[in-house]
Design a protein around this motif. Structure first.
Motif, PDB file in Angstrom:
ATOM      1  N   LYS A 154     -18.698 -68.290  37.885  1.00  0.00           N
ATOM      2  CA  LYS A 154     -19.951 -67.535  37.753  1.00  0.00           C
ATOM      3  C   LYS A 154     -21.040 -68.385  37.101  1.00  0.00           C
ATOM      4  N   ARG A 155     -20.667 -69.162  36.075  1.00  0.00           N
ATOM      5  CA  ARG A 155     -21.664 -70.055  35.436  1.00  0.00           C
ATOM      6  C   ARG A 155     -22.204 -71.075  36.435  1.00  0.00           C
ATOM      7  N   GLY A 156     -21.315 -71.619  37.266  1.00  0.00           N
ATOM      8  CA  GLY A 156     -21.747 -72.588  38.282  1.00  0.00           C
ATOM      9  C   GLY A 156     -22.700 -71.976  39.286  1.00  0.00           C
ATOM     10  N   LEU A 157     -22.415 -70.738  39.690  1.00  0.00           N
ATOM     11  CA  LEU A 157     -23.305 -70.017  40.608  1.00  0.00           C
ATOM     12  C   LEU A 157     -24.676 -69.840  39.978  1.00  0.00           C
ATOM     13  N   MET A 158     -24.714 -69.378  38.734  1.00  0.00           N
ATOM     14  CA  MET A 158     -25.992 -69.146  38.062  1.00  0.00           C
ATOM     15  C   MET A 158     -26.750 -70.452  37.835  1.00  0.00           C
ATOM     16  N   LEU A 200     -28.526 -71.542  41.021  1.00  0.00           N
ATOM     17  CA  LEU A 200     -29.740 -70.759  41.275  1.00  0.00           C
ATOM     18  C   LEU A 200     -30.864 -71.168  40.323  1.00  0.00           C
ATOM     19  N   ALA A 201     -30.520 -71.333  39.029  1.00  0.00           N
ATOM     20  CA  ALA A 201     -31.537 -71.653  38.020  1.00  0.00           C
ATOM     21  C   ALA A 201     -32.088 -73.058  38.196  1.00  0.00           C
ATOM     22  N   LEU A 202     -31.303 -73.977  38.720  1.00  0.00           N
ATOM     23  CA  LEU A 202     -31.774 -75.350  38.895  1.00  0.00           C
ATOM     24  C   LEU A 202     -32.852 -75.460  39.957  1.00  0.00           C
ATOM     25  N   ILE A 217     -26.748 -62.222  36.480  1.00  0.00           N
ATOM     26  CA  ILE A 217     -25.658 -61.477  37.118  1.00  0.00           C
ATOM     27  C   ILE A 217     -25.887 -59.998  36.843  1.00  0.00           C
ATOM     28  N   ALA A 218     -26.042 -59.223  37.910  1.00  0.00           N
ATOM     29  CA  ALA A 218     -26.251 -57.783  37.767  1.00  0.00           C
ATOM     30  C   ALA A 218     -24.910 -57.070  37.581  1.00  0.00           C
ATOM     31  N   SER A 276     -15.802 -59.903  42.841  1.00  0.00           N
ATOM     32  CA  SER A 276     -17.105 -59.466  43.340  1.00  0.00           C
ATOM     33  C   SER A 276     -18.185 -59.860  42.332  1.00  0.00           C
ATOM     34  N   VAL A 277     -19.261 -60.433  42.833  1.00  0.00           N
ATOM     35  CA  VAL A 277     -20.405 -60.800  41.994  1.00  0.00           C
ATOM     36  C   VAL A 277     -21.671 -60.351  42.695  1.00  0.00           C
ATOM     37  N   VAL A 278     -22.519 -59.630  41.966  1.00  0.00           N
ATOM     38  CA  VAL A 278     -23.832 -59.245  42.473  1.00  0.00           C
ATOM     39  C   VAL A 278     -24.855 -59.953  41.592  1.00  0.00           C
ATOM     40  N   VAL A 279     -25.727 -60.706  42.222  1.00  0.00           N
ATOM     41  CA  VAL A 279     -26.722 -61.493  41.497  1.00  0.00           C
ATOM     42  C   VAL A 279     -28.113 -60.921  41.737  1.00  0.00           C
ATOM     43  N   ASP A 280     -28.863 -60.785  40.657  1.00  0.00           N
ATOM     44  CA  ASP A 280     -30.279 -60.451  40.760  1.00  0.00           C
ATOM     45  C   ASP A 280     -31.024 -61.776  40.635  1.00  0.00           C
ATOM     46  N   SER A 281     -31.523 -62.265  41.745  1.00  0.00           N
ATOM     47  CA  SER A 281     -32.179 -63.574  41.740  1.00  0.00           C
ATOM     48  C   SER A 281     -33.486 -63.561  40.969  1.00  0.00           C
TER      49      SER A 281
END
Length: 172
Positions: free
Chosen positions: A13-17, A20-22, A30-31, A47-52
Motif C-alpha cells: 500500500k505504501r508503494g502504491l501511494m 501516485l504522490a511522486l 487510501i479511502a 482490496s484497496v480503494v484510493v482517493d487520488s
C-alpha cells in the motif's frame, strides 16, 4: 500462493501511494483498504480503494534565504513552470541545479499541495560566501614542487556573475 504477511501488505500500500504522490497526485490517500482472510481455503482477498484527489499542478515559486545574490539566479535555474503537472522528479532536478550552481551551501525544494491540487514550489537556500580565496602547496614526481593560489567571486558587479583566477607555479 504466498503466505500473507501484514508487513508485506502495508509495504504494498505504501508503494502504491508513493507512486501516485511522486507523479501527478500529491494528495492521494487510501479511502479504504481491506484484507479478508478465509482460513478454510487458506486465501486472503485484498482490496484497496484510493482517493487520488485532484490532479496536481505546480503553482508559483516562493524563495527564502536569498540575500546576497539576485533572486533571478534561483528563478533562472527553475525548470518548473506554473501549471505543469506535479512531479517529484522535477523538484529534485531543481534542487540539484541549485546545489550545482555553486551559489549555495544548502538547498531544500518542496511543493506541498493545497486541497485543490495546486502546489506552490518552495525553495530555502543558504548562500555561500561570494568570495573565496584558496592557497595550496604540493609536490609531484612529474612536475616537482608547486604552489598555487585561487580567487573566486560569485557575485561580480552584484549581478550573480561568477569570475575566478588561478595561478600555479611548478618547478618544471
Amino acid at each position: 500462493g504466498d503466505i500473507f504477511r501484514h508487513e508485506t501488505w502495508e509495504a504494498g500500500k505504501r508503494g502504491l501511494m508513493r507512486s501516485l504522490a511522486l507523479d501527478r497526485y500529491p494528495i492521494a490517500s487510501i479511502a479504504k483498504s481491506q484484507a479478508v482472510v478465509d482460513p478454510d481455503s487458506d486465501q486472503v482477498r485484498l482490496s484497496v480503494v484510493v482517493d487520488s484527489g485532484p490532479f496536481g499542478r505546480f503553482g508559483s515559486l516562493a524563495i527564502e534565504g536569498i540575500e546576497r545574490y539576485p533572486r533571478s539566479i534561483v528563478e533562472n535555474l527553475n525548470p518548473i513552470r506554473p501549471g505543469e503537472p506535479y512531479s517529484v522528479l522535477q523538484l529534485q532536478e531543481f534542487q540539484t541545479r541549485l546545489l550545482d550552481s555553486g551559489y549555495f551551501t544548502s538547498v531544500t525544494v518542496d511543493a506541498p499541495a493545497d486541497p485543490d491540487g495546486t502546489a506552490t514550489v518552495r525553495v530555502w537556500v543558504q548562500e555561500r560566501d561570494p568570495r573565496r580565496i584558496a592557497f595550496g602547496v604540493g609536490y609531484s614526481t612529474d612536475t616537482g614542487a608547486r604552489i598555487q593560489a585561487e580567487y573566486r567571486q560569485l557575485n561580480f558587479l552584484d549581478r550573480g556573475l561568477q569570475i575566478g583566477a588561478r595561478v600555479k607555479l611548478e618547478t618544471r
